[in-house]
Scaffold this active site. Structure first.
Site, PDB file in Angstrom:
ATOM      1  N   ASP A   1     -17.925  -9.059 154.877  1.00 59.39           N
ATOM      2  CA  ASP A   1     -16.474  -8.909 154.951  1.00 59.39           C
ATOM      3  C   ASP A   1     -16.055  -8.987 156.410  1.00 59.39           C
ATOM      4  O   ASP A   1     -16.465  -8.161 157.225  1.00 59.39           O
ATOM      5  CB  ASP A   1     -16.073  -7.559 154.339  1.00 59.39           C
ATOM      6  CG  ASP A   1     -14.573  -7.453 154.093  1.00 59.39           C
ATOM      7  OD1 ASP A   1     -13.870  -8.461 154.277  1.00 59.39           O
ATOM      8  OD2 ASP A   1     -14.119  -6.361 153.721  1.00 59.39           O
TER       9      ASP A   1
ATOM     10  N   ASP B   1     -12.116 -14.571 153.818  1.00 59.59           N
ATOM     11  CA  ASP B   1     -12.771 -13.634 154.733  1.00 59.59           C
ATOM     12  C   ASP B   1     -13.876 -12.789 154.123  1.00 59.59           C
ATOM     13  O   ASP B   1     -14.379 -11.868 154.775  1.00 59.59           O
ATOM     14  CB  ASP B   1     -11.721 -12.715 155.377  1.00 59.59           C
ATOM     15  CG  ASP B   1     -10.982 -11.868 154.361  1.00 59.59           C
ATOM     16  OD1 ASP B   1     -11.013 -12.210 153.168  1.00 59.59           O
ATOM     17  OD2 ASP B   1     -10.369 -10.859 154.759  1.00 59.59           O
ATOM     18  N   GLU B   2     -14.295 -13.068 152.897  1.00 63.20           N
ATOM     19  CA  GLU B   2     -15.387 -12.289 152.331  1.00 63.20           C
ATOM     20  C   GLU B   2     -16.138 -13.088 151.279  1.00 63.20           C
ATOM     21  O   GLU B   2     -15.595 -13.989 150.645  1.00 63.20           O
ATOM     22  CB  GLU B   2     -14.884 -10.970 151.732  1.00 63.20           C
ATOM     23  CG  GLU B   2     -13.882 -11.115 150.611  1.00 63.20           C
ATOM     24  CD  GLU B   2     -13.485  -9.777 150.000  1.00 63.20           C
ATOM     25  OE1 GLU B   2     -14.361  -8.909 149.819  1.00 63.20           O
ATOM     26  OE2 GLU B   2     -12.289  -9.624 149.694  1.00 63.20           O
TER      27      GLU B   2
END
Length: 366
Positions: free
Chosen positions: A14, A108-109
């Protein structure tokens, strides 16, 4: 002891305050300052906040005016999604150096299954450390990671030592970790559910574990069995390299609130055109059209209709959106409109690499 539970080596990576961190990286003058990525303090909503802004209670999805009230020195930055996507692709290339079993959740993860990996490294923790260091060296951003036997625990663990940290929950520590965990930190338990659990005397994983499956199902419906299983370390969802989109949509926030249905129809035409382009790009069609309306008081309403046939044509999308708009007169002035299409013609399951599980009797190096 996790009897009969398949053990995998799952990493959840993350990025730390991703959008805001990209802006601070690209503009050194923003480093160390409270910034919010979003539309601005008058009409906008915060998409992401730097850690400097979070200290003042600024959070994503917060109205801009409220964020500015919390943090008078807050700097608003317009989002640059093309740039975020570019950076995200750089990060994913790093992931694929270790495994092809990568399931992105957003820009983003992502989840990585490194049970068997390209480096032949038996330690998922060392792989996570190496990935995070490479992201820092090659991209210039920090990331946090959670490592455990399944996606649920890895996701929870990645938030444990943020920012720029990681936490490993090996098999022998899973049950103790979950029992001691505050219920609001369970992935999937939002504020409303957490408040309901508090009223039922459930404050920790241990409290949750004491409740029967019947009790949880009675109070939380379909989510009941999920809560019953995850607190016992049971979460069988595999890392899916090819995530199938369940819906495709387009929406627009307006500079000034719309009070006339005539103006709303004009905006819906542009939104339908954008949605049509996205559907055409990926050869997608669907049966369920949903109209999203966000009012000036930030309340959101959705209206849906399911057809007997697939559509993707702009004119049909617009026709359905109009029908849904006229279904009930908007209760207030409107600040956002959106159209989405679900029940898509994409396959539910695409061919995917076979994933191997490891028996609990084997030594499992994390």
């Amino acid at each position: 002891m996790l009897e009969g539970v398949p053990l995998r080596k799952i990493i959840h990576v993350d990025m730390d305050a991703f959008y805001a961190s990209v802006e601070q990286m690209d503009d050194p003058e923003l480093k160390g300052k409270p910034i919010a990525v979003g539309g601005g303090e008058k009409r906008g909503v915060v998409s992401a906040a730097s850690y400097e802004a979070r200290k003042f209670g600024v959070r994503s999805a917060m109205p801009g005016f409220k964020a500015k009230r919390n943090c008078p020195d807050l700097i608003f930055v317009r989002p640059r999604f093309d740039r975020y996507k570019e950076i995200s692709q750089q990060i994913r290339k790093i992931f694929y150096d270790y495994t092809d079993l990568v399931e992105p959740l957003s820009l983003d993860e992502a989840y990585l299954d490194v049970t068997e990996n390209k480096k032949g490294n038996p330690s998922a923790s060392l792989i996570a450390t190496e990935i995070r260091q490479r992201i820092l060296d090659e991209v210039g951003l920090t990331a946090s990671a959670g490592i455990s036997i399944n996606k649920f625990i890895a996701k929870v663990a990645s938030d444990y030592n943020k920012p720029n940290g990681q936490k490993t929950v090996p098999p022998e520590e899973v049950l103790d970790f979950l029992e001691q965990l505050e219920i609001r930190k369970f992935y999937g338990v939002g504020k409303v559910t957490a408040d309901k659990m508090y009223r039922l005397g459930i404050f920790t994983g241990k409290d949750l574990k004491s409740k029967s499956k019947e009790f949880l199902q009675e109070n939380f419906g379909k989510s009941g069995p999920f809560y019953f299983n995850v607190v016992r370390g049971i979460h069988l969802s595999e890392v899916k390299p090819h995530r199938i989109a369940k819906s495709v949509g387009a929406e627009r926030t307006f500079r000034e609130n719309l009070t006339s249905e005539l103006f709303m129809l004009e905006k819906l035409e542009h939104i339908a055109e954008e949605l049509h382009k996205r559907l055409t790009r990926y050869s997608i069609s669907g049966k369920t059209v949903t109209l999203k309306i966000k009012y000036s008081d930030f309340t959101t309403q959705t209206r849906s209709k399911t057809l007997d046939y697939y559509i993707s044509d702009k004119s049909l999308l617009l026709e359905m959106a109009k029908e849904l708009l006229y279904q009930e007169k908007p209760k207030d002035s409107v600040r956002l409109l959106g159209i989405s299409l679900a029940n898509l013609n994409t396959e539910e399951e695409k061919e995917k690499p076979e994933q191997k599980t490891v028996s609990v009797q084997l030594k499992f190096d994390f």
